[in-house]
Design an enzyme around this catalytic site. Sequence first.
Site, PDB file in Angstrom:
ATOM      1  N   HIS A 485       0.513  -1.191  -0.082  1.00 40.32           N
ATOM      2  CA  HIS A 485      -0.051  -0.050  -0.048  1.00 40.32           C
ATOM      3  C   HIS A 485       1.068   1.452  -0.085  1.00 40.32           C
ATOM      4  CE1 HIS A 485      -3.649   1.813   0.110  1.00 40.32           C
ATOM      5  NE2 HIS A 485      -4.348   1.368   1.065  1.00 40.32           N
ATOM      6  N   ASP A 489      -2.072   2.150  -4.575  1.00 41.83           N
ATOM      7  CA  ASP A 489      -3.386   2.721  -3.813  1.00 41.83           C
ATOM      8  C   ASP A 489      -4.364   1.702  -4.018  1.00 41.83           C
ATOM      9  OD1 ASP A 489      -2.179   5.142  -3.291  1.00 41.83           O
ATOM     10  OD2 ASP A 489      -2.603   6.163  -5.081  1.00 41.83           O
TER      11      ASP A 489
END
Length: 514
Positions: A485, A489
């Site tokens: 992450h 995204d």
Amino acid sequence: MATEIRVPTLGESVAEATIARWMKNVGDAIAADEPIVELETDKVSIEVPAPASGTLDEIVVKEGDTVEVGALLGMIAERQAAGKSKPETNQSAAEASGGSQNQEATMAGGKIVEVNVPSAGESVTEAQVGEIYKKVGDAVKTDEALLELETDKAAQEVMSPVDGVIKELVVASGDEVQVGALLLRIEEGASAGAAKPAEKPAAEKPAEAEKPAKAAESSRPPAPSAQKLMTEQGVKAGDVSGSGKEGQVLKGDVLAAMERGAPSSPAETPKVARPASPAEDEVREERVKMTRLRQTIARRLKDAQANAAMLTTFNEVDMTAVMDLRKKYKDLFEKKHGVKLGFMGFFTKAVTHALKEIPAVNAEIDGTDIIYKNFCHIGVAVGTDRGLVVPVVRDADRMSIAEVEKEIGRLGLAARDGKLSMADMQGGTFTISNGGVYGSLMSTPILNAPQSGILGMHKIQERPMVVGGQIVIRPMMYLALSYDHRIVDGKEAVTFLVRIKDVLEDPERLVLDL
């Protein structure tokens, strides 16, 4: 004319080293390939051989300095007529040059051929002896497998360089050996029964058995970078086992001790050791040392969890279209291409299709930079009896489905036979893991660092689905995308997985590049 001494390539992931010690002084005569300076990295000590004969004319960097790959270490001047020369060392020179496959010596009773640990790749300096196929007195043929060596990344067989009889075995299963170390001796041209078995001399027992268990007992002080890290983190010498020569503690040993629970500051308390099992249970337990490959797998998976902001997103795909396509063309496909049409070809091409649209999933983080890979080297996780390995299908985006299937077949066979090369497992940009072959219905795969994405495939299960307002039975598969992450995204991750789903449910998209 002067010759430069520079820092050699230290391995794919190693960019710098520390000057551990100079073995020569300015003015000393040296021979080509004679070890001249010892470098210490996070993982291992490396002796740098002299690139030419002559006299050490200049030392540019001093002991304790940190240098990068390619940096200038010193200069060698042409040897003067009156210059003195030291004889070339045997074991060290062999190790510095990458380790020879075999050396020959003439002894009473015939020619004795020494078989040494071969080089297993530029970043691999040691191995563990696995299964030994022959015993003293056995006859062997040229290119016949003698024993198996296991490194951090793969297993390889060591072949006999000559016809003859095993004269002496210097190592045993489980021993740790360095590149270039002696494994066994063969009497060339002898026949079974003609060679008298030789007992393993006590002086030639593996160095690992005699190596001090603790740094405090080592005959050499810790390497400079190791000592610095120990001081900074409050790690005591007695908490670290040295893996360097003569039991020397390297920086990697300190990091490993910290990971096992050595205190990172004087105020911290070490982790509690595993309590002893009750006597009635202990007699039924079996303690087996982890193989080097298993240790590496464990360390890399733990590092991936610790270093990445890992998250998993799920979707499901209707496999009807792919299964119908396989059923329709499988015989013709196999007849033309000589390989069966499986699911991995479709999934690999679907992944490369999606990676072009969402390049962040095909990138990696390097410090504060993001490196985008404009190519698709797809790792395919393969389970073997030695552990999980991930061979790489290089430039899969440029391949046809048939070419992908052929390459996956080749890599899978090599993995099962323990014959994967270093090149087969390096450079992957994304990984596919197929737990479905074992019956897994859903999982959260762990990233294969430094990659930022891994796709988990699962078992195809018939389930009732609503299609056009009607309940129908369809072959469904859950897909899982674990991603970092920090770089990917949530929107990109979901979109990536949807693109794979779209392509698999409508394979014509692959042909039309949609």
